[in-house]
Design an enzyme around this catalytic site. Structure first.
Site, mmCIF file in Angstrom:
data_model
loop_
_atom_site.group_PDB
_atom_site.id
_atom_site.type_symbol
_atom_site.label_atom_id
_atom_site.label_comp_id
_atom_site.label_asym_id
_atom_site.label_seq_id
_atom_site.Cartn_x
_atom_site.Cartn_y
_atom_site.Cartn_z
ATOM 1 C CE LYS A 53 -3.647 -2.603 2.263
ATOM 2 N NZ LYS A 53 -4.295 -2.971 3.538
ATOM 3 C CD GLN A 97 -3.011 -4.361 6.790
ATOM 4 O OE1 GLN A 97 -3.002 -3.408 6.012
ATOM 5 N NE2 GLN A 97 -3.622 -5.502 6.505
ATOM 6 C CG ASP A 120 -8.960 0.037 4.654
ATOM 7 O OD1 ASP A 120 -8.940 -0.180 3.429
ATOM 8 O OD2 ASP A 120 -8.153 -0.474 5.466
#
Ligand code: NDP
Length: 288
Positions: A53, A97, A120
Site C-alpha cells: 500500500k 491494518q 478503508d
C-alpha cells in the site's frame, strides 16, 4: 466455449494511472494527498500488505507514512495515534491494518477514526452510510468488485446477483452495493445457513464468491454465461494461490470470470488509492 477472463491486474493499473493524474492535478492546487497506515505488531502478512500500500501511494505521487507500534502497545497508545492522525491536516486517509494483536479492540479503535479519513470504509459510520445509500467511503474490495463489473461491461441492472459470504469486509457490503439504485440488481445473499447453495448460485447472472473455501463453487453450480467474481485467496496443498471457485471447470460454463491471482486482489490496493484521492479532494473542497 471458454469464459472471458476479467483482467483485474490491467483494470487496477488503469485505476492507478487515473489516480496518479488526479494527484498531479491536486499538487498544482497545493495539496498532496496523504495516506497514513498504522501497523501494530509484526504479523508477516500485514507487513507485506502495508508495504504494498505504501509503495502504491508513493507510486501515485502521494505522501505515505507507516506508523509502527509494538505488539505490546496499549489500546490507549493506539487510540492516541488515531487522534493525532485525525487532527493532522496533511493526512487525508488513515488505514488501520487488521488483524490487530490479541488484547487490542479493533472496533473501538476504528470508531475513533474520523469518518472523513476512513479510506478503508471500515468504521461504523461508513458502514451506516453505505447501508443507507448515502455518500461515504466504501470498503476497498467491494468497491474494486463494482469497478471490475463496470469496466468489464457486466450488466448489473435487472440482473440477479448472488453473493456467497456475508462478512462485513466483503460479502455484506458488496450485496448492499449491488442492491443500490445505482446498480439495480436483485440480490440474494448466501452463507453457511443457506440450504441448497447450488439452487441459488445456478440462478445468478452475476455470482460473487467470498467464502475463503477453496473450490467451494464448482462448474455445475454456475449458470451458463454468468459473470463470476472470485474474491477468495487461498493456498492449495502445493502452496499455489487459488480462489473459491473451481476456475478450470468454471471456464467452460461462465461467460466471464476473474482469475486468482490477478483478479480482485490488485483492485483492493488500487481502490485504496482512489479513496485516498477522493478524501484529499473532499478536504480541499471543504477548505481543510
Ligand atoms: P470470512 O471468513 O470473514 O467470511 C466468509 C463468509 O463465507 C462467511 O459469511 C461464511 O458464512 C461464508 N461461507 C464460508 N463457507 C461457506 C460455504 N461453504 N457456503 C456458503 N457460505 C460459506 O472471509 P472474508 O469475507 O474476509 O474473505 C473471504 C475470502 O476472500 C477469503 O479467501 C479472503 O482471503 C478473501 N479476501 C480477498 C480480498 C482481496 O483483496 N481479493 C480481500 C478480503 C478477503 P457464515 O457467516 O455463515 O460463517
Amino acid at each position: 466455449v471458454s469464459a472471458r477472463i476479467i483482467d483485474g491486474q490491467a483494470i487496477a493499473a488503469e485505476i492507478r494511472e487515473e489516480v496518479a493524474r488526479g494527484v498531479a492535478d491536486l499538487l498544482i492546487l497545493g495539496t498532496t494527498p496523504g495516506l497514513a497506515a498504522i501497523l501494530v505488531g509484526d504479523d508477516p502478512a500485514s507487513q507485506v500488505y502495508v508495504g504494498s500500500k505504501e509503495k502504491a501511494a508513493k507510486g501515485a505521487g502521494m505522501n505515505s507514512w507507516v506508523h509502527r507500534l509494538p505488539s505490546a502497545a496499549s489500546q490507549q497508545e493506539l487510540e492516541q495515534l488515531i487522534s493525532l492522525l485525525n487532527d493532522d491536516p496533511a493526512v487525508h486517509g488513515i488505514l488501520l491494518q487488521l488483524p490487530l494483536p490479541k488484547g487490542l479492540d479493533a472496533e473501538a479503535a476504528l470508531d475513533l477514526m474520523d469518518p472523513r479519513k476512513d479510506v478503508d470504509g471500515l468504521t461504523t459510520a461508513s458502514a451506516g452510510l453505505l447501508a443507507l445509500g448515502r455518500p461515504g467511503f466504501v470498503p476497498c474490495t467491494p468497491l474494486g468488485i463494482m469497478t471490475l463489473l463496470e469496466r468489464s461491461g457486466a450488466q448489473t441492472a435487472g440482473a440477479h446477483s448472488v453473493v456467497v459470504g456475508r462478512s462485513n469486509l466483503v460479502g455484506r457490503p458488496i450485496s448492499t452495493l449491488l442492491s443500490l439504485k445505482s446498480a439495480n440488481s436483485t440480490v440474494t445473499l448466501c452463507h453457511t445457513g443457506t440450504t441448497d447453495l447450488a439452487e441459488h448460485t445456478r440462478r445468478a447472472d452475476i455470482l460473487v464468491v467470498a467464502t475463503g473455501q477453496p473450490k467451494a463453487i464448482k462448474a455445475d453450480m454456475i449458470k451458463p454465461g454468468a459473470t463470476v467474481i472470485d474474491v477468495g485467496i487461498n493456498r492449495n496443498e502445493e502452496g499455489k494461490l487459488v480462489g473459491d471457485v473451481d476456475f478450470e471447470s468454471a471456464l467452460s460454463v461462465a461467460g466471464a470470470i476473474t482469475p486468482v491471482p490477478r483478479g480482485v486482489g490488485p483492485m483492493t490496493v488500487a481502490m485504496l488509492m482512489s479513496n485516498t484521492l477522493k478524501s484529499a479532494r473532499l478536504h480541499k473542497v471543504a477548505g481543510k
